[in-house]
Design a protein around this motif. Structure first.
Motif, short mmCIF file in Angstrom:
data_model
loop_
_atom_site.label_atom_id
_atom_site.label_comp_id
_atom_site.label_asym_id
_atom_site.label_seq_id
_atom_site.Cartn_x
_atom_site.Cartn_y
_atom_site.Cartn_z
N ALA A 65 -14.53 11.85 5.43
CA ALA A 65 -13.75 11.48 4.11
C ALA A 65 -12.22 11.90 4.59
N GLY A 66 -11.97 13.11 5.26
CA GLY A 66 -10.86 13.40 5.55
C GLY A 66 -9.91 12.53 6.32
N SER A 67 -10.78 12.01 7.50
CA SER A 67 -10.40 10.83 8.41
C SER A 67 -9.79 9.76 7.85
N VAL A 68 -10.54 9.22 6.81
CA VAL A 68 -10.30 7.97 6.35
C VAL A 68 -9.02 8.06 5.34
N THR A 69 -9.26 9.26 4.38
CA THR A 69 -8.02 9.40 3.53
C THR A 69 -6.60 9.77 4.39
N GLY A 70 -6.67 10.59 5.43
CA GLY A 70 -5.55 10.50 6.24
C GLY A 70 -4.97 9.40 7.08
N ALA A 71 -5.99 8.43 7.50
CA ALA A 71 -5.61 7.29 7.95
C ALA A 71 -4.83 6.38 6.90
N VAL A 72 -5.38 6.54 5.68
CA VAL A 72 -4.85 5.62 4.73
C VAL A 72 -3.59 6.13 4.36
N ALA A 73 -3.46 7.45 4.24
CA ALA A 73 -2.14 8.03 3.96
C ALA A 73 -0.99 7.74 4.87
N VAL A 74 -1.24 7.54 6.31
CA VAL A 74 -0.64 7.18 7.36
C VAL A 74 -0.16 5.51 7.18
N LEU A 75 -1.10 5.10 6.90
CA LEU A 75 -0.92 3.62 6.93
C LEU A 75 -0.02 2.94 5.70
N TYR A 76 -0.54 3.70 4.53
CA TYR A 76 0.27 3.40 3.18
C TYR A 76 1.62 2.88 3.19
N PRO A 77 2.47 3.93 3.71
CA PRO A 77 3.94 3.90 3.74
C PRO A 77 4.37 2.81 4.69
N LEU A 78 3.67 2.71 5.82
CA LEU A 78 4.02 1.54 6.80
C LEU A 78 3.80 0.08 6.06
N VAL A 79 2.49 -0.17 5.66
CA VAL A 79 2.51 -1.37 5.05
C VAL A 79 3.27 -1.61 3.90
N LEU A 80 3.79 -0.63 3.15
CA LEU A 80 4.56 -0.63 1.98
C LEU A 80 6.03 -1.09 2.50
N ALA A 81 6.39 -0.35 3.52
CA ALA A 81 7.72 -0.71 4.09
C ALA A 81 7.93 -2.01 4.81
N GLY A 82 6.75 -2.50 5.22
CA GLY A 82 6.62 -3.82 5.94
C GLY A 82 6.80 -5.03 4.76
N ALA A 83 6.06 -4.75 3.78
CA ALA A 83 6.01 -5.72 2.64
C ALA A 83 7.49 -5.70 1.85
N LEU A 84 8.07 -4.75 1.81
CA LEU A 84 9.18 -4.81 1.11
C LEU A 84 10.30 -4.97 1.95
N GLY A 85 10.23 -4.81 3.29
CA GLY A 85 11.41 -4.87 4.15
C GLY A 85 11.37 -6.26 4.65
#
Length: 85
Positions: A65-85
């Motif tokens: 669970a910690g690995s999954v939530t950590g990976a989502v937290a790392v990827l979420y800003p990257l995906v958000l920045a890519g979608a908005l940028g």
């Protein structure tokens, strides 16, 4: 022959990974306010501790669970920045 306690520092990989993953995910949601460095740091630590805990075989559910939530937290800003940028 008596054995010592089963507790070791490695038994904390699961709880630490889970806490760091949840903190990273919460920081990722508020990345506009706190920046993206905190979710990256906490997420990377959560994934690292989670993988170490999975390798040791202690508290496997918390480590996963910690690995999954950590990976989502790392990827979420990257995906958000890519979608908005």
């Amino acid at each position: 022959m008596t054995t010592g306690p089963a507790d070791s520092p490695a038994s904390l990989y699961g709880p630490v990974s889970l806490v760091m993953g949840v903190l990273a995910l919460a920081a990722a949601v508020f990345a506009g306010f706190v920046g993206i460095s905190i979710p990256f740091l906490f997420g990377a630590l959560a994934v690292t501790f989670g993988l170490l805990g999975l390798a040791r075989g202690l508290h496997r559910g918390q480590c996963a669970a910690g690995s999954v939530t950590g990976a989502v937290a790392v990827l979420y800003p990257l995906v958000l920045a890519g979608a908005l940028g």
